[in-house]
Design an enzyme around this catalytic site. Sequence first.
Site, mmCIF file in Angstrom:
data_model
loop_
_atom_site.group_PDB
_atom_site.id
_atom_site.type_symbol
_atom_site.label_atom_id
_atom_site.label_comp_id
_atom_site.label_asym_id
_atom_site.label_seq_id
_atom_site.Cartn_x
_atom_site.Cartn_y
_atom_site.Cartn_z
ATOM 1 N N ARG A 1 -7.619 15.307 18.777
ATOM 2 C CA ARG A 1 -6.522 16.193 18.339
ATOM 3 C C ARG A 1 -7.046 17.341 17.499
ATOM 4 N NH1 ARG A 1 -3.384 12.437 14.925
ATOM 5 N NH2 ARG A 1 -2.154 14.291 14.410
ATOM 6 N N ASP B 1 0.839 -1.201 0.000
ATOM 7 C CA ASP B 1 0.000 0.000 0.000
ATOM 8 C C ASP B 1 0.874 1.250 0.000
ATOM 9 O OD1 ASP B 1 -2.269 1.556 -0.035
ATOM 10 O OD2 ASP B 1 -2.913 1.068 2.000
ATOM 11 N N LYS B 2 0.220 2.369 -0.271
ATOM 12 C CA LYS B 2 0.834 3.692 -0.280
ATOM 13 C C LYS B 2 0.029 4.624 0.606
ATOM 14 C CE LYS B 2 -0.551 6.830 -2.711
ATOM 15 N NZ LYS B 2 -1.361 8.091 -2.511
ATOM 16 N N HIS B 3 0.715 5.537 1.286
ATOM 17 C CA HIS B 3 0.014 6.578 2.043
ATOM 18 C C HIS B 3 0.609 7.931 1.691
ATOM 19 C CE1 HIS B 3 -2.228 8.519 5.265
ATOM 20 N NE2 HIS B 3 -1.141 9.237 5.453
ATOM 21 N N SER B 4 -0.258 8.912 1.483
ATOM 22 C CA SER B 4 0.162 10.290 1.241
ATOM 23 C C SER B 4 -0.256 11.166 2.400
ATOM 24 C CB SER B 4 -0.478 10.814 -0.051
ATOM 25 O OG SER B 4 -0.273 12.208 -0.181
ATOM 26 N N THR C 1 -9.274 10.753 -1.226
ATOM 27 C CA THR C 1 -9.435 9.752 -2.279
ATOM 28 C C THR C 1 -10.849 9.177 -2.308
ATOM 29 O OG1 THR C 1 -7.090 9.182 -2.180
ATOM 30 C CG2 THR C 1 -8.559 7.543 -3.128
ATOM 31 N N SER D 1 -0.679 7.656 14.185
ATOM 32 C CA SER D 1 -2.001 7.650 13.569
ATOM 33 C C SER D 1 -1.961 6.987 12.201
ATOM 34 C CB SER D 1 -2.524 9.083 13.450
ATOM 35 O OG SER D 1 -3.761 9.119 12.785
ATOM 36 N N LYS E 1 -3.189 2.549 11.460
ATOM 37 C CA LYS E 1 -4.217 2.137 10.486
ATOM 38 C C LYS E 1 -3.623 1.251 9.395
ATOM 39 C CE LYS E 1 -5.714 6.398 9.706
ATOM 40 N NZ LYS E 1 -5.298 7.308 10.773
ATOM 41 N N LYS E 2 -2.428 1.587 8.938
ATOM 42 C CA LYS E 2 -1.805 0.800 7.882
ATOM 43 C C LYS E 2 -1.398 -0.582 8.383
ATOM 44 C CE LYS E 2 -2.240 3.671 4.517
ATOM 45 N NZ LYS E 2 -3.157 3.345 3.404
#
Length: 437
Positions: free
Chosen positions: A170, A82-85, A122, A185, A189-190
Amino acid sequence: MLAPEIIRRKRDGHTLQAPEIAAFAQGLADGSWSDAQAGAMAMAILLRGMDRAETVALTEAMTASGAVLDWSQAGLPGPVLDKHSTGGVGDKVSLLLAPIVACCGGVVPMVSGRGLGHTGGTLDKLEALPGYTVDQPPDRLAAVLRSVGCAIVGASARLAPADRRLYAIRDVTATVESVPLITASILSKKRAAGLQALVLDVKVGSGAFAQDAALAHTLATSLVQVARGAGLPATALVTDMAQVLGSTAGNALEVRESLDALTGRAADARLLDVTLGLSAELLHLGGLHASVDAALQAARQALASGAAAERFARMVAALGGPADVLRDAQLPTAPVQRVVPAPRAGVVAALDVRAIGLAVVALGGGRRRNGDTVDPRVGFSGVRGLGTAVQAGTPLATVHAASADAADAAAAALLAACRIDDSAPPPPPWLHARIAG
């Protein structure tokens, strides 16, 4: 362990032990810590910080606060990647990367989010496609991954519930900017998604959370080190967000641009560079190619051959969207479309990308508060990039709006966000840094 004592220890600058951090995460998940106590703890972490071991412990504790997806018995055809931005304006990379990586042998259960502040989400983009359903039960998600290789969906409430609660706290306690809390955070999740490798896209520039290079590098380093400390192989690319990524900002408009890029009808060079660069890193990190260069060639072939476009179409159909999105995407269009002309001749020298993102929100393309309905039709297309030469009257962008008044306001916002000078230095490169463990 008493919540006030744990808060006091962090407030006074002590290093917390793993059981104390686990008690904090458990208290978030089961409600035994009040909102006031959770907010106080978040502020103590913001002011006092956390070292790497503490941040790893917080990540692991928040991951363990809920369900963790296990794909070992799902019969998936490749490694789970996976990818996270960290978010930007016009960032539609996920829509291209997921099918590219799937074509190259990876399996991408991309758990994505909605727009936050000036940045687009997204899930909001994909929901511009009629019928596309981001909430999928685990068995359906697994079936789509087996047959298609990628699925872009929303997070289940069962994943990292401690983070879900802390994230909301937060947001209203001025503690969003803590690097350890951001790191935990994202990664909790990932990790809960059962990944085998993760590539991180940390944006830097006027449209990013990290507007200066020092903060972007600090965050990228934290994410990579903590991910690896928690057993998740990760690499981060620090990429440029000093201009809109691609030429569109707004949900349906970005889906249309993504379809054009997938099918080869039209493609922004910087968007392709970022997408292919991240795809190559992920394919290499996941063990599918021996080098980043070999992975880059495979990613390029998946895009150029049309295989990635076909894979995206299969994913959309499998998740309830149009049956043939490449032929008929059924995307909604705004009733008012207005060109924004350049006020003078010169070169686009600077862009306040955050202001452009906020203008999309003001048009209705994002949320001012939780529960707001997003208008998928609105935004900007044809946005000029840095270094573009213009004449007086040359279109700087086209506004897509629900009303004439909204179009007027958005046009004024775009003009205020764009500086035209007689000359300008070359635009910054798309890649600022690569950070590996």
